[in-house]
Motif scaffolding. Structure first.
Motif, PDB file in Angstrom:
ATOM      1  N   GLN A 125       0.857  -1.182   0.000  1.00 54.00           N
ATOM      2  CA  GLN A 125       0.000   0.000   0.000  1.00 54.00           C
ATOM      3  C   GLN A 125       0.892   1.230   0.000  1.00 54.00           C
ATOM      4  OE1 GLN A 125      -2.484  -0.363   3.501  1.00 54.00           O
ATOM      5  NE2 GLN A 125      -4.044  -1.495   2.381  1.00 54.00           N
ATOM      6  N   PHE A 127       1.541   5.290  -2.086  1.00 52.65           N
ATOM      7  CA  PHE A 127       1.167   6.383  -2.978  1.00 52.65           C
ATOM      8  C   PHE A 127       2.203   6.496  -4.091  1.00 52.65           C
ATOM      9  CE2 PHE A 127       0.125   7.299   1.403  1.00 52.65           C
ATOM     10  CZ  PHE A 127      -1.240   7.549   1.359  1.00 52.65           C
ATOM     11  N   PRO A 211      -4.171   2.720  -2.161  1.00 49.51           N
ATOM     12  CA  PRO A 211      -3.903   3.857  -1.274  1.00 49.51           C
ATOM     13  C   PRO A 211      -3.781   3.428   0.181  1.00 49.51           C
ATOM     14  CG  PRO A 211      -5.680   4.350  -2.808  1.00 49.51           C
ATOM     15  CD  PRO A 211      -5.417   2.884  -2.921  1.00 49.51           C
ATOM     16  N   GLN A 212      -2.915   4.103   0.891  1.00 47.30           N
ATOM     17  CA  GLN A 212      -2.663   3.817   2.299  1.00 47.30           C
ATOM     18  C   GLN A 212      -3.436   4.814   3.161  1.00 47.30           C
ATOM     19  OE1 GLN A 212       1.504   4.174   3.245  1.00 47.30           O
ATOM     20  NE2 GLN A 212       1.355   2.814   5.007  1.00 47.30           N
TER      21      GLN A 212
END
Length: 233
Positions: A125, A127, A211-212
């Motif tokens: 995870q 970006f 996404p995180q």
């Protein structure tokens, strides 16, 4: 006589050819080994720094132990027998974060260490951020992770120059996996601990990544904050 000379010359040429082939094979093997991710050096944890914010001015012991090895600490550990995997700082800390190293008497803003903590970053995870967007991304992400503007500025001024020139950056903030291999022991025990460890790698083209979610605990009581980063291959 001529035949003997020709034979000798032919043997010398064959010997030189064989030696050249051996050298070429050794060179290729070296290049392949250098490109093999299994033999690359583990990524180092760069500039983890530790801030201490006690509710009242007090003497605090901070013990660091890593599964890998330390390459640098500042100030020097106060423990009698520090090792390349850890040691203990003893400081006098003020509520505003000002520290005094009790071994040297020097005033500090934070404790610093660097080395190989002995873990592989998790990029499941995170970006994918363009270099042009890194400044705004870091400001937003570090706020969500609980850093103050001053702490975030220390982080950004160290990492942004290395990230903003890349076409893209893959970024993931590490959690329990990092905490397990870089252990902090603090006496007296803090009420709140915030540890921000950013793993990242430069990219030429963007990639898709889940996404995180970024969160942080509320700062209550005696608060300890650490941030650092790891550039992965």
């Amino acid at each position: 006589m001529v035949a003997q000379l020709l034979l000798r010359k032919g043997g010398a040429i064959r010997s030189l050819s064989i030696a050249g082939m051996i050298l070429a094979l050794l060179f290729v093997a070296f290049c392949l080994a250098a490109c093999d991710p299994d033999v690359r050096k583990e990524p180092s944890n760069e500039k983890p720094v530790i801030y201490l914010y006690p509710e009242q001015a007090s003497v605090i012991d901070v013990t660091l132990e890593v599964e890998g090895s330390l390459s640098c600490v500042y100030p020097a550990f106060a423990s009698a027998q520090p090792t390349d995997t850890g040691g203990t700082w003893r400081v006098f800390a003020q509520p505003d974060g000002t520290l005094t190293d009790l071994s040297s008497g020097r005033e500090l803003g934070y404790l610093f260490w660097e080395g190989d903590a002995g873990f592989s970053p998790d990029f499941s995870q995170g970006f994918c951020v363009s270099g042009d967007d890194m400044r705004a991304f870091l400001e937003d992400a570090l706020s969500k992770l609980g850093l103050t503007d001053r702490e975030a500025a220390d982080f950004i001024t160290y990492w942004l120059p290395r990230m903003q020139e890349n076409p893209y950056n893959l970024v993931s903030f590490q959690g329990d996996a990092y905490a397990r291999v870089a252990c902090l022991g603090i006496d007296p025990e803090p009420d709140t601990v915030i540890r921000v460890q950013m793993a990242w790698r430069p990219l030429e083209v963007p990639v898709q990544i889940e996404p995180q979610e970024l969160t942080a605990p509320a700062r209550n009581g005696f608060t300890v904050v650490e941030w650092g980063g790891t550039q992965a291959e």
